[in-house]
Design a protein around this motif. Structure first.
Motif, PDB file in Angstrom:
ATOM      1  N   LEU A  72       0.829  -1.211   0.000  1.00  0.00           N
ATOM      2  CA  LEU A  72       0.000   0.000   0.000  1.00  0.00           C
ATOM      3  C   LEU A  72       0.858   1.254   0.000  1.00  0.00           C
ATOM      4  O   LEU A  72       0.355   2.342   0.233  1.00  0.00           O
ATOM      5  CB  LEU A  72      -0.908  -0.007   1.232  1.00  0.00           C
ATOM      6  CG  LEU A  72      -2.166  -0.858   1.104  1.00  0.00           C
ATOM      7  CD1 LEU A  72      -2.916  -0.915   2.411  1.00  0.00           C
ATOM      8  CD2 LEU A  72      -3.071  -0.315  -0.002  1.00  0.00           C
ATOM      9  N   SER A  73       2.152   1.104  -0.230  1.00  0.00           N
ATOM     10  CA  SER A  73       2.963   2.316  -0.190  1.00  0.00           C
ATOM     11  C   SER A  73       3.606   2.651  -1.535  1.00  0.00           C
ATOM     12  O   SER A  73       4.310   3.644  -1.634  1.00  0.00           O
ATOM     13  CB  SER A  73       4.015   2.207   0.916  1.00  0.00           C
ATOM     14  OG  SER A  73       4.661   0.970   0.833  1.00  0.00           O
ATOM     15  N   ALA A 123       0.810  -2.617   4.497  1.00  0.00           N
ATOM     16  CA  ALA A 123       1.451  -1.313   4.649  1.00  0.00           C
ATOM     17  C   ALA A 123       2.444  -1.387   5.798  1.00  0.00           C
ATOM     18  O   ALA A 123       2.224  -2.113   6.772  1.00  0.00           O
ATOM     19  CB  ALA A 123       0.402  -0.248   4.939  1.00  0.00           C
ATOM     20  N   GLU A 124       3.548  -0.676   5.676  1.00  0.00           N
ATOM     21  CA  GLU A 124       4.508  -0.628   6.785  1.00  0.00           C
ATOM     22  C   GLU A 124       4.168   0.580   7.643  1.00  0.00           C
ATOM     23  O   GLU A 124       3.928   1.666   7.131  1.00  0.00           O
ATOM     24  CB  GLU A 124       5.915  -0.487   6.217  1.00  0.00           C
ATOM     25  CG  GLU A 124       6.972  -0.540   7.288  1.00  0.00           C
ATOM     26  CD  GLU A 124       8.376  -0.387   6.705  1.00  0.00           C
ATOM     27  OE1 GLU A 124       8.719  -1.155   5.790  1.00  0.00           O
ATOM     28  OE2 GLU A 124       9.086   0.513   7.172  1.00  0.00           O
ATOM     29  N   LEU A 125       4.146   0.366   8.947  1.00  0.00           N
ATOM     30  CA  LEU A 125       3.785   1.448   9.867  1.00  0.00           C
ATOM     31  C   LEU A 125       5.000   1.823  10.693  1.00  0.00           C
ATOM     32  O   LEU A 125       5.823   0.976  11.041  1.00  0.00           O
ATOM     33  CB  LEU A 125       2.658   0.975  10.790  1.00  0.00           C
ATOM     34  CG  LEU A 125       1.457   0.321  10.106  1.00  0.00           C
ATOM     35  CD1 LEU A 125       0.432  -0.133  11.139  1.00  0.00           C
ATOM     36  CD2 LEU A 125       0.806   1.284   9.114  1.00  0.00           C
TER      37      LEU A 125
END
Ligand code: 16G
Length: 245
Positions: A88-89, A239-241
């Motif tokens: 998602l990035s 996604a990476e948070l």
């Protein structure tokens, strides 16, 4: 699952009611991928209906991809599809995503044309009522498996020749210097029904993801307004948070 079918049909043709009953069971997980269906004869006995009726319902579901028939061993719920892990990035196109995974991309055009924009489209794309939009709807497949239906809307000024879009919308936009560089994507849950479920070869009511993408040029101008439905059984969005604001 099949007992009492006759009573709950309430005037619907029996084969249709049986088909819906099996479809619902697949949709809500009562029957899982790879599960074997009882034999035609057993279903007919349990449901107290004729084998012809059972055969008709099963044939419909095989045609729509919900069930598969293996010669000599019976009828099964279609096997699980290989899940796609989608970042998602990064702003990528379907064609790029699948090419990177070594999958062959095909699309079935469902609709394509030039129209006066709807109020929604005017607002999102920042167009006046005098301008036109290109709308395109495509069933998108990877290695022959249908994964998503994408309905994209782009200002006609950015796609002067809608007939020449070819296999990739982003490639066509890129040729004119309109490759999007940023997008906002909204994902929400949806049940796949009607034509969407049929095209995606899932049981009516199966889980899906509604995805809306609005993408932008470096100038801040909106390029595309795309509303899609994706198969819930085929996608993991990742996604990476990071800690912090
Ligand atoms: C992605 C986009 C879609 C875009 C398409 C272009 C989502 C979730 N994703 O699938 O907005 O229109 O790529 O792909 O909507 P293409 O260049 O292969 O036609």
């Amino acid at each position: 699952l099949f007992a009492g079918i006759r009573e709950t049909a309430r005037g619907q043709p029996l084969y249709l009611h049986l088909r819906r009953t099996i479809e619902e069971a697949v949709g809500n997980g009562l029957l899982g991928p790879g599960d074997a269906l009882p034999s035609e004869r057993d279903i007919a006995v349990q449901a107290d209906i004729s084998r012809v009726t059972v055969r008709k319902a099963v044939r419909d579901l095989v045609e729509s991809g919900v069930l598969v028939q293996r010669h000599g061993s019976g009828t099964f719920v279609a096997p699980r599809v290989e899940r796609v892990e989608q970042s998602l990035s990064r702003l990528t196109s379907f064609t790029e995503d699948m090419a990177r995974r070594g999958k062959a991309v095909t699309s079935q055009w469902l609709d394509r044309g030039v129209f006066t924009p709807s109020p929604d489209e005017m607002m999102v794309l920042g167009l006046s009522a005098r301008e036109l939009v290109v709308r395109m709807a495509r069933l998108r497949m990877a290695d022959g498996t249908p994964l998503a239906i994408e309905r994209a809307c782009v200002s006609a000024s950015m796609l002067p020749e809608p007939g020449l879009i070819g296999a990739s919308l982003y490639a066509a936009l890129g040729k004119g210097g309109y490759r999007p560089v940023r997008a906002v994507q909204r994902i929400s849950a949806a049940n796949l029904t009607g034509q969407d479920a049929e095209l995606l070869k899932v049981a009516a009511g199966a889980a899906g993801l509604r995805i809306e993408r609005i993408s932008y040029l470096a100038s801040g101008r909106v390029v595309e307004f795309t509303r899609s439905v994706y198969r819930g059984d085929a996608y993991d969005f990742v996604a990476e948070l990071r800690l912090g604001g």
